[in-house]
Design a protein around this motif. Structure first.
Motif, PDB file in Angstrom:
ATOM      1  N   GLN A  17      38.356  74.569 -27.175  1.00  0.00           N
ATOM      2  CA  GLN A  17      37.696  75.216 -28.383  1.00  0.00           C
ATOM      3  C   GLN A  17      36.670  75.825 -27.914  1.00  0.00           C
ATOM      4  N   ARG A  18      36.711  77.654 -27.965  1.00  0.00           N
ATOM      5  CA  ARG A  18      35.506  78.406 -27.727  1.00  0.00           C
ATOM      6  C   ARG A  18      34.562  78.375 -28.847  1.00  0.00           C
ATOM      7  N   GLY A  19      33.181  78.135 -28.495  1.00  0.00           N
ATOM      8  CA  GLY A  19      32.090  78.384 -29.498  1.00  0.00           C
ATOM      9  C   GLY A  19      32.182  77.392 -30.683  1.00  0.00           C
ATOM     10  N   ALA A  20      32.543  76.218 -30.452  1.00  0.00           N
ATOM     11  CA  ALA A  20      32.588  75.316 -31.770  1.00  0.00           C
ATOM     12  C   ALA A  20      32.411  74.013 -31.088  1.00  0.00           C
ATOM     13  N   PRO A  21      31.091  73.538 -31.064  1.00  0.00           N
ATOM     14  CA  PRO A  21      30.297  72.478 -30.347  1.00  0.00           C
ATOM     15  C   PRO A  21      30.434  71.434 -31.541  1.00  0.00           C
TER      16      PRO A  21
ATOM     17  N   ALA B  43      35.413  71.103 -31.827  1.00  0.00           N
ATOM     18  CA  ALA B  43      35.818  70.642 -30.408  1.00  0.00           C
ATOM     19  C   ALA B  43      35.659  69.179 -30.700  1.00  0.00           C
TER      20      ALA B  43
END
Lengths: 763, 114
Positions: free
Chosen positions: B50-54, B68
């Motif tokens: 997942q990009r940019g969703a910690p 993520a």
């Protein structure tokens, strides 16, 4: 419900045997003998019930899921054997206590003996096939321990191992047979097995497997070779296990399973055939021996063959003969063994050529030996005569075709006359004629102590009692034979049957036997010239071959090179993934987002791959370290890009530390960085690596297609703040939800730290 | 990016395998490090990229359904730290081996007695 306790009492008492020996000192044998004596008393109390045809049953569940129960069943057959086991056990305990007086391991001896007795009672009283097998193997193991009792002598150890290997292997065949039997019969309870087994397709394989078990245990040709070597055991053991009881376990098994397995041509010819060969072979081989115990061992083999042959024939003549035969043999052979032990004890030798004319020095032994030998030879007024009449009668009533039937009669007469000749050698040869024995300074030869004469005396008196009054056995033999035949019958044993064919044959055998004894020297030489120890050689070669073969195989597999173990593990793992890849080949590249990639991500990926490959290619260790650091840093970057800030932080920190540690260590290590391997090895390793790499590549593509189970994730997301008051879910998992794991992790680090410290400080 | 990740993991496994099969102790240790990276990245990719969703809650955090997966991350975090412990220990062990025996070839180590 006392029955299971009776059977298992030996096991319960066994551990205390060494304590008894310590406390009772020289009287230990008498104290130990109390237990088998009590068992005899219990069994005797059941006699009236059993003689009226009743059966006493008791059952304890053990492993119900395996159909394994401690089910015990006391019927006529079981009672006959159980009485022999406990009765002779009583006498042997007394005898053994005196025979091994002052032996430092007397406690151990009694321990094994009691375990054996319990196991043997278990064999003859179990009504469950699997429990019977367990007890059966216990007798093998206790026999192993008892044969090897003098474990400082190589011959003892070898004899013990031989007995264990042969009977143990036979036991495994038998177990396979039992499983077939139980599955075919629909029950592992012996008394519930159907009588229709012989019509089933797997009858013959099952029968053969069970027979191998019975034949190895009862020392049937060609498995008989273990029994003479088992004579390395102390004489009480030989008398008890290898003559009166354990070797009859195979005979017992045949008798026990007769109702369900017998009455087929396969049973008739296999069982009686091997029995007949063993009967003749045992007699002939006994002739050429000169060691007292070896003679007794071979005649035991011969008699076991006779019993097996009788059970193979079946029918009431043969089965009655077998039951009387079991009793007769236990009485006279047990006595002869104990007396031989006494002679050995006194003169220091068992070599028959060195002994003679002992009757004046050992008068009691002489009388008892003569009586037991007369029973062995089948002379009237002793039980042996009754047994032999029944045997000859049975030989005239076999299920064989005519010509084979006459052959059987000839074989039986031959075996009988050999028994006569051997009985003469044992008694007349040793006790009459000119006085001969190895002289020892200042030692006056005398009869053994009363404790060592009690056993043979009791057995001889019983031989005489039932020899004169065979009718006293009618009830017992009827019940035992009835259990074997699966029907109730009445038995009338008597001393005088009138003049019939059996009697004439019997007298012929006696006359010929005396003749053979007179010309015996020439016969023995002839026998020696013809017979070679074929099966012993085969055993030795098999054993040696297996040991060296196992050695070579282990050397090949366990070579000690870590990297070859690794190769096997990795290639097998890659193959496992590989077959999954082939099966799901269609889905490997099916995900639509597979090609979703940004330009900078491509750059990072290519950089990472390049750095990794260069690590393997560089010849300079500093370059390798730096590249390893670069790979770590790039991986942190990947963590940053894909929403794992905590991982990125940790990875960066650890990677930095790692490079420092590496550099520190490398600085002190050797300067060069050689590969050491040949070009061929490198090419092979490259191939393996590519295979493993390809498998890993496929594994990733396979794995991303499988949706994960969201339960755990959802729980953490939902409860992270409410339960643990934390917004960073990964942190909350580590320090709160799974904090115990983190404690474990810290412990690992601490242990590694301590280990490193110890390594650096140690010299 | 999953395809690229698969390539990276494959390369890490291939190189790691090649290195642990070396007779040189140091090369073998480096191979161990590479395999540990490989395992971590394999796990990470399997958890879904997942990009940019910690996985952070609260103001400005991603929506839970897009976030993520925190579970593989927690596993990997533990693995990284333990991997470091193991590496450090093995490194020192290798160092001491070379120091005591003056051999960096595994095949020269045949006995534990001097």
């Amino acid at each position: 419900m006392l029955l299971p306790f009776i059977v298992l009492s030996g096991l319960i008492a066994a551990p205390f045997a060494p304590l008894v020996v310590r406390a009772a000192k020289t009287r230990a044998g008498w104290v130990i003998a109390l237990l088998p004596a009590l068992i005899v008393a219990y069994l005797a109390a059941q006699l009236p019930l059993v003689l009226t045809g009743q059966v006493i049953e008791a059952e304890w569940p053990w492993v119900p899921s395996l159909d394994l129960t401690l089910a015990f069943r006391l019927d006529g057959l079981g009672l006959l054997f159980a009485l022999l086991i406990s009765g002779i056990g009583t006498l042997i305990a007394i005898y053994g206590g005196s025979y091994l007086k002052g032996h430092p391991d007397l406690g151990r001896f009694f321990l094994y003996l009691l375990v054996f007795m319990a196991a043997m009672l278990g064999v003859v009283l179990s009504d469950n096939l699997l429990a019977l097998f367990v007890f059966w193997e216990m007798t093998s193991i206790s026999s192993y321990l008892l044969i090897g009792f003098n474990h400082d002598q190589e011959a003892s150890r070898k004899g013990a191992l031989k007995a264990l290997l042969i009977t143990g292997l036979g036991g495994l065949f038998m177990l396979a047979g039992f499983v077939l039997l139980g599955e075919m019969g629909g029950s592992y309870t012996i008394s519930q097995l159907p009588t229709t087994l012989s019509t089933m397709p797997l009858y013959l394989p099952m029968l053969i497997l069970v027979l191998i078990g019975a034949f190895t245990k009862s020392a049937q040709w060609p498995f008989h070779i273990w029994l003479p070597d088992a004579m390395q055991a102390p004489t009480p053991v030989s008398a008890y296990l290898h003559s009166a009881t354990m070797v009859k376990a195979g005979v017992f098994l045949l008798a026990r399973l007769s109702p369900v397995l017998a009455d087929t041509p396969a049973w008739l010819y296999l069982v009686s055939g091997f029995g007949l060969i063993t009967m003749v072979a045992g007699g002939i081989l006994a002739l050429k021996q000169s060691d007292l115990k070896a003679i007794l061992a071979y005649t035991t083999i011969g008699w076991l063959g006779t019993l097996v042959m009788l059970l193979g024939w079946g029918g009431h003549y043969a089965v009655e003969a077998a039951m009387v035969g079991v009793l007769t043999h236990a009485l006279y052979k047990g006595a002869l063994f104990m007396l031989a032990g006494g002679i050995d004890h006194e003169t220091g030798t068992r070599d028959i050529h060195l002994l003679g004319g002992l009757r004046r020095l050992m008068p009691v032994s002489a009388v008892l030996t003569a009586a037991a030998a007369l029973s062995m030879a089948g002379i009237p007024l002793l039980l042996g005569f009754v047994a032999k009449e029944l045997l000859l009668e049975a030989a005239l009533h076999t299920g064989y075709p005519d010509w084979l039937g006459w052959l059987a009669v000839v074989a039986v007469v031959l075996a009988s006359l050999l028994n006569v000749a051997i009985a003469l050698r044992l008694s007349y040869g040793v006790f009459f004629g000119p006085e001969r024995y190895p002289k020892r300074e200042g030692y006056k030869l005398h009869d053994p102590y009363p404790a060592m004469l009690l056993g043979p005396a009791v057995l001889v008196v019983l031989s005489l009692l039932f020899g004169v009054w065979p009718g006293g056995l009618n009830g017992m033999i009827a019940q035992a034979s009835g259990a074997v035949l699966g029907e109730s019958l009445t038995v009338k044993l008597s001393l005088w049957h009138g003049i019939n064919l059996a009697l004439i044959l019997s007298l012929t055998a006696i006359a010929l036997g005396v003749g053979v004894y007179l010309v015996y020297g020439r016969v023995a030489n002839g026998v020696n010239r013809v017979l070679r120890p074929t099966f012993n050689n085969a055993y030795e070669m098999t054993l040696a071959g297996m040991l060296s073969g196992a050695g070579r195989l282990t050397g090949k597999i366990q070579h000690g090179y870590l990297r070859y173990y690794l190769m096997v593990i990795l290639v097998v793992g890659a193959a496992a993934v590989g077959q999954a890849m082939i099966r799901y080949a269609g889905t490997l590249f099916s995900r639509p987002d597979l090609g979703n990639i940004q330009a900078y991500e491509i750059m990072i990926g290519v950089l990472t791959i390049t750095a990794i490959v260069m690590i393997a290619r560089t010849d300079d260790r500093y370059t390798a370290i730096v590249l390893l650091g670069v790979v770590g840093a790039l991986i942190s970057l990947i963590f940053v890009l894909f929403s794992a800030p905590d991982l990125a932080l940790t990875q960066l920190l650890i990677e930095t530390l790692m490079v420092i540690v590496f550099l520190l260590v490398f600085h002190f290590l050797l300067r060069d960085f050689p590969d050491h391997t040949s070009t061929f090895d490198r090419k092979r390793d490259l191939l393996i690596s590519l295979v493993v790499g390809a498998a890993a590549f496929g594994l990733v593509l396979l794995a991303i297609n499988i949706p994960g189970d969201p339960t755990i994730t959802d729980y953490f997301v939902a409860n992270s703040y409410t339960e643990a008051n934390g917004l960073n879910i990964v942190n909350v998992i580590l320090v709160d939800f799974r904090s115990l794991d983190t404690l474990g992790e810290i412990s690992v680090l601490a242990i590694a730290g301590v280990g490193i410290y110890a390594l650096l400080r140690g010299k | 990016m999953a395809l690229m990740m698969a390539l990276i993991v494959g390369t890490l496994f291939a190189t790691g395998t090649y290195m642990v099969l070396r007779r040189n102790i140091v090369k073998m240790i480096i191979g161990l490090g590479l395999l540990s990276h490989a395992a971590n990245l394999l796990l990470f990719t399997m958890g879904g990229l997942q990009r940019g969703a910690p996985p952070l809650l609260g103001e400005g955090g991603a929506k839970p359904e897009l976030m993520a997966d925190p579970v593989p991350q927690a596993l990997i975090l533990t693995a990284i730290v333990i991997g470091f412990g193991v590496m450090a220990f093995v490194l020192v062990l290798g160092y001491r081996t070379v120091q005591e025996t003056h051999a960096d070839d595994l095949d020269d180590l045949r006995t534990t007695s001097k």
